[in-house]
Design an enzyme around this catalytic site. Structure first.
Site, mmCIF file in Angstrom:
data_model
loop_
_atom_site.group_PDB
_atom_site.id
_atom_site.type_symbol
_atom_site.label_atom_id
_atom_site.label_comp_id
_atom_site.label_asym_id
_atom_site.label_seq_id
_atom_site.Cartn_x
_atom_site.Cartn_y
_atom_site.Cartn_z
ATOM 1 N N ASP A 57 0.820 -1.210 0.000
ATOM 2 C CA ASP A 57 0.000 0.000 0.000
ATOM 3 C C ASP A 57 0.855 1.262 0.000
ATOM 4 O OD1 ASP A 57 0.959 -0.187 2.645
ATOM 5 O OD2 ASP A 57 -0.920 -0.997 3.384
ATOM 6 N N ASN B 159 -7.578 -2.463 14.356
ATOM 7 C CA ASN B 159 -8.967 -2.737 13.998
ATOM 8 C C ASN B 159 -9.102 -3.968 13.108
ATOM 9 O OD1 ASN B 159 -7.893 -1.778 11.637
ATOM 10 N ND2 ASN B 159 -9.341 -0.089 11.379
ATOM 11 N N GLU C 235 -9.697 -1.843 5.410
ATOM 12 C CA GLU C 235 -10.326 -1.481 6.665
ATOM 13 C C GLU C 235 -11.628 -2.263 6.882
ATOM 14 O OE1 GLU C 235 -8.512 0.164 8.529
ATOM 15 O OE2 GLU C 235 -7.956 2.164 7.840
#
Length: 242
Positions: free
Chosen positions: A68, A137, A144
C-alpha cells in the site's frame, strides 16, 4: 493452515522473520516478495540487511511488491512508504530499484493507478511470500473493516482508528492522509505463503479475533483463516490469547 511461532524477545522475532525470507531467496533467488511497512517489520528488515552484508542472502534477482501507499504524500515525504522502503531496506541491499514496486499515491488518475498495479501483480505471477502487519482494527494492508471488502487493488478511506494509530509518525493528526491505495484481500490471499507479524500486548485481542473468531468483513484479517499456508510470528505478549 495457521502455523503459529511464538518468540521470547525482539531479537528472536527479527531473526525468525528474516530467516524465513532469506531461506526463500536462497531456494528461489527470483522470488516475488510482498512487503509491508509500519513499525513491526523494521527489525526484520534490519536483520536482512545484516544477512546481506554477511554474504548469506542476495536480492539482485528478486522482485518486491508493496501492499500500500498513502494518497497525496510526495515520494520523498518522510512518511511515504516508498521512502520508508528505500531507507529501511532497499538502499542497503542489492535489489534493483526497478524491481521494487510500490503503488502510486500521486497519480492523476488514482483508479487507473490501482488498475495498473493489479495488472502488474497479474503479470508477475504469484507472490511467493507476503508479509503482513495487523492493524488494531483488524486491517491488513489498508483493507479497513467495512460492510464488504474488495478483492483487487483499490482506493480506501482510512478508518479513524488507523489514522490515530499512525498519527505518532506525523506532527499532528491533521497531517495524516485520509486515503490510501492498497492491495485488496483477494490479491493478498493469492500469495503462496503469508507471514503475519504482530508484537505487543495491544495486539493480543485483535489477533485472537482474527485467527480464532468468525470470518467477517468487520475484521479483514479473519480471512487469513481461509489461506492454506499462513505463518503467524508473534511475541509472547501479542500471542497470549492464542
Amino acid at each position: 493452515m495457521l502455523n503459529i511461532i511464538k518468540v521470547n524477545n525482539e531479537q528472536q522475532f527479527n531473526e525468525t522473520g528474516a530467516s524465513l525470507i532469506a531461506s526463500l531467496l536462497q531456494i528461489n533467488p527470483r522470488a516475488n516478495l510482498g512487503l509491508a511497512t509500519g513499525s513491526t517489520p523494521v527489525g526484520v528488515y534490519k536483520r536482512l540487511i545484516e544477512l546481506y552484508n554477511e554474504g548469506l542472502v542476495s536480492f539482485k534477482d528478486a522482485q518486491s511488491y508493496n501492499l500500500d501507499e498513502y494518497i497525496g504524500l510526495p515520494d520523498n515525504h518522510p512518511e511515504s512508504y516508498r521512502r520508508f522502503m528505500n531507507e529501511k531496506l532497499f538502499d542497503h541491499i542489492d535489489i534493483q530499484k526497478q524491481n521494487t514496486h510500490v503503488p502510486s499515491g500521486n497519480a492523476e488518475n488514482l483508479e487507473q493507478a490501482a488498475d495498473d498495479y493489479n495488472r502488474l501483480l497479474e503479470d508477475a505471477g504469484l507472490i511467493d511470500l507476503q508479509l503482513l502487519g495487523l492493524g488494531h482494527n483488524g486491517h491488513i494492508g489498508f483493507n479497513e473493516p467495512a460492510e464488504e471488502l474488495q478483492g483487487p487493488t483499490h482506493i480506501v478511506t482510512l478508518d479513524e482508528v488507523t489514522r490515530n494509530a499512525n498519527a505518532r509518525f506525523f506532527n499532528s493528526i491533521d497531517e495524516v492522509p485520509t486515503h490510501a491505495i492498497t492491495m485488496g484481500i483477494g490479491s493478498i490471499l493469492k500469495a503462496k505463503q503469508i507471514l503475519l507479524m504482530a508484537k505487543g500486548a495491544d495486539k493480543a485481542e485483535i489477533l485472537a479475533t482474527a485467527l480464532k473468531g468468525p470470518l467477517t468483513t468487520k475484521c479483514p484479517a479473519s480471512f487469513l483463516q481461509t489461506h492454506a499456508n499462513v505463518v503467524v510470528l508473534v511475541d509472547q505478549a501479542a500471542g497470549r490469547l492464542l
